[in-house]
Design an enzyme around this catalytic site. Structure first.
Site, mmCIF file in Angstrom:
data_model
loop_
_atom_site.group_PDB
_atom_site.id
_atom_site.type_symbol
_atom_site.label_atom_id
_atom_site.label_comp_id
_atom_site.label_asym_id
_atom_site.label_seq_id
_atom_site.Cartn_x
_atom_site.Cartn_y
_atom_site.Cartn_z
ATOM 1 N N SER A 1 0.947 -1.167 -0.064
ATOM 2 C CA SER A 1 0.114 0.056 0.066
ATOM 3 C C SER A 1 0.921 1.086 -0.151
ATOM 4 O O SER A 1 1.971 1.162 0.339
ATOM 5 C CB SER A 1 -0.755 0.023 1.450
ATOM 6 N N TYR B 1 -1.679 -1.519 10.702
ATOM 7 C CA TYR B 1 -1.893 -1.855 9.083
ATOM 8 C C TYR B 1 -0.727 -1.146 8.304
ATOM 9 O O TYR B 1 0.120 -1.781 7.719
ATOM 10 C CB TYR B 1 -3.224 -1.514 8.625
HETATM 11 P P1 NDP Z 1 -11.021 -6.916 0.702
HETATM 12 O O1 NDP Z 1 -11.113 -6.662 2.056
HETATM 13 O O2 NDP Z 1 -12.022 -6.473 -0.298
HETATM 14 O O3 NDP Z 1 -10.490 -8.373 0.302
HETATM 15 C C1 NDP Z 1 -9.419 -9.051 0.982
HETATM 16 C C2 NDP Z 1 -9.623 -10.550 0.594
HETATM 17 O O4 NDP Z 1 -8.710 -11.057 1.559
HETATM 18 C C3 NDP Z 1 -11.016 -11.052 1.013
HETATM 19 O O5 NDP Z 1 -11.351 -12.011 0.297
HETATM 20 C C4 NDP Z 1 -10.609 -11.604 2.548
HETATM 21 O O6 NDP Z 1 -11.526 -12.774 3.061
HETATM 22 C C5 NDP Z 1 -9.480 -12.090 2.098
HETATM 23 N N1 NDP Z 1 -8.643 -12.115 3.534
HETATM 24 C C6 NDP Z 1 -8.490 -11.575 4.607
HETATM 25 N N2 NDP Z 1 -7.965 -11.970 5.691
HETATM 26 C C7 NDP Z 1 -7.600 -13.307 5.109
HETATM 27 C C8 NDP Z 1 -7.111 -14.258 5.890
HETATM 28 N N3 NDP Z 1 -6.677 -14.450 7.404
HETATM 29 N N4 NDP Z 1 -7.248 -15.703 5.388
HETATM 30 C C9 NDP Z 1 -7.603 -15.722 4.017
HETATM 31 N N5 NDP Z 1 -8.083 -14.865 3.401
HETATM 32 C C10 NDP Z 1 -8.041 -13.623 3.866
HETATM 33 O O7 NDP Z 1 -9.442 -6.078 0.502
HETATM 34 P P2 NDP Z 1 -8.927 -5.218 -1.014
HETATM 35 O O8 NDP Z 1 -9.250 -6.156 -2.341
HETATM 36 O O9 NDP Z 1 -9.388 -4.035 -1.014
HETATM 37 O O10 NDP Z 1 -7.242 -5.452 -0.508
HETATM 38 C C11 NDP Z 1 -6.339 -6.356 -1.123
HETATM 39 C C12 NDP Z 1 -5.156 -6.051 -1.275
HETATM 40 O O11 NDP Z 1 -4.860 -4.842 -1.343
HETATM 41 C C13 NDP Z 1 -4.797 -6.108 0.502
HETATM 42 O O12 NDP Z 1 -3.445 -6.564 0.752
HETATM 43 C C14 NDP Z 1 -4.769 -4.550 0.995
HETATM 44 O O13 NDP Z 1 -4.166 -4.026 2.142
HETATM 45 C C15 NDP Z 1 -4.261 -3.853 -0.194
HETATM 46 N N6 NDP Z 1 -4.618 -2.502 -0.411
HETATM 47 C C16 NDP Z 1 -5.849 -2.285 -0.532
HETATM 48 C C17 NDP Z 1 -6.372 -0.881 -0.468
HETATM 49 C C18 NDP Z 1 -7.757 -0.321 -0.606
HETATM 50 O O14 NDP Z 1 -8.195 0.662 -0.514
HETATM 51 N N7 NDP Z 1 -8.670 -1.301 -0.827
HETATM 52 C C19 NDP Z 1 -5.117 0.288 -0.757
HETATM 53 C C20 NDP Z 1 -3.896 -0.252 -0.564
HETATM 54 C C21 NDP Z 1 -3.517 -1.495 -0.697
HETATM 55 P P3 NDP Z 1 -12.596 -12.492 4.048
HETATM 56 O O15 NDP Z 1 -13.581 -11.254 3.480
HETATM 57 O O16 NDP Z 1 -13.459 -13.703 3.768
HETATM 58 O O17 NDP Z 1 -12.124 -12.036 5.186
#
Ligand code: NDP
Length: 244
Positions: free
Chosen positions: A136, A149
């Site tokens: 990020s 985070y």
């Molecule tokens: P979302 O919350 O929309 O999706 C995250 C996904 O990861 C979900 O499917 C979630 O499953 C899964 N997940 C979370 N924890 C676990 C776990 N313990 N084990 C297995 N699966 C897990 O997030 P984004 O798509 O927005 O984010 C994706 C990446 O991008 C992350 O690394 C985030 O830090 C990064 N990012 C996002 C930004 C944003 O503004 N959205 C900005 C910058 C970086 P479930 O829902 O079932 O928990």
């Protein structure tokens, strides 16, 4: 982005929603076999319907033993996207042990664990693999209520370099993507207030947030052989925020 990943096997964590889900779809559409790892099984069931033939793996990546059981024998992987993360909102003075442990376990420790499984296999097979850590822009700048985070994402900056340094002699590349806000479930949770979102958007030179597709395109580029000389590096997908 039109890239051909035919004949390659990819593993994407956090595949159920948001950026991970669209990364799986893009890799599947580009010919890769995909192992889709996430926590909520219903997400994986619906994703499997959209992308026939993917291999869903339902596991909580914050649980070391469960992850070892689910992915310890994952088999050959050529492309890895470490995307799963959690972003609990707590100010510095509110940070609890539980939040710290959970966030570091999911966002950093699981990256190490899953990458070890995958990299050991790549080395054994002599594969010139590519690993992308989804980080990020808050690895570099502060953001309200995200001290833990942000710290996990800063840790990924050095972990990415350390992995690149150690795995480079095996021709395995490791890079990160560092997006600004993307309005996924996580993005909406992090910026719940429309006025805060408006002010934040204004601080970006491009006056917008990143789209999921923008992040996926950078991930695909770093996975592909279009980026063969790039390792230990990161692509800012930040609409210019760090230049402001
Ligand atoms: P979302 O919350 O929309 O999706 C995250 C996904 O990861 C979900 O499917 C979630 O499953 C899964 N997940 C979370 N924890 C676990 C776990 N313990 N084990 C297995 N699966 C897990 O997030 P984004 O798509 O927005 O984010 C994706 C990446 O991008 C992350 O690394 C985030 O830090 C990064 N990012 C996002 C930004 C944003 O503004 N959205 C900005 C910058 C970086 P479930 O829902 O079932 O928990």
């Amino acid at each position: 982005m039109q890239l051909n990943f035919s004949g390659l096997r990819a593993l994407v964590t956090g595949a159920g929603k948001g950026i991970g889900r669209d990364t799986v779809k893009a890799l599947h559409a580009s010919g890769a076999s995909v192992v889709a790892v996430s926590r909520t099984n219903t997400d994986l069931v619906s994703l499997s319907k959209e992308c026939p033939g993917i291999e869903p793996v339902c596991v909580d990546l914050g649980n070391w033993e469960a992850t070892e059981q689910a992915l310890g024998s994952v088999g050959p992987v050529d492309l890895l996207v470490n995307n799963a993360a959690v972003a609990p909102l707590q100010s510095f003075l509110e940070i609890t042990k539980e939040t710290f442990d959970r966030t570091f376990n999911v966002n950093v420790r699981s990256v190490i664990q899953v990458s070890q499984f995958v990299a050991r296999g790549m080395i054994a097979r002599g594969v010139q693999g590519s690993i992308v850590n989804v980080s990020s822009m808050v690895a570099y700048v502060t953001f309200p209520n995200l001290p833990v985070y942000s710290s996990t994402k800063s840790a990924l900056t050095m972990l990415t370099k350390a992995m690149a340094w150690e795995l480079g002699p095996h021709k395995i590349r490791v890079n990160s993507v560092n997006p600004t806000l993307v309005l996924t479930a996580m993005g909406k949770h992090v910026v719940p207030d429309p006025e805060m979102a408006r002010k934040l958007k204004e601080r970006h030179p491009l006056k917008k947030f990143a789209e999921v597709e923008d992040v996926v395109n950078s991930i695909l580029f770093l996975l592909s052989d279009r980026s063969v000389s790039i390792t230990g590096s990161g692509i800012l997908v930040d609409c210019g925020y760090l230049a402001s």
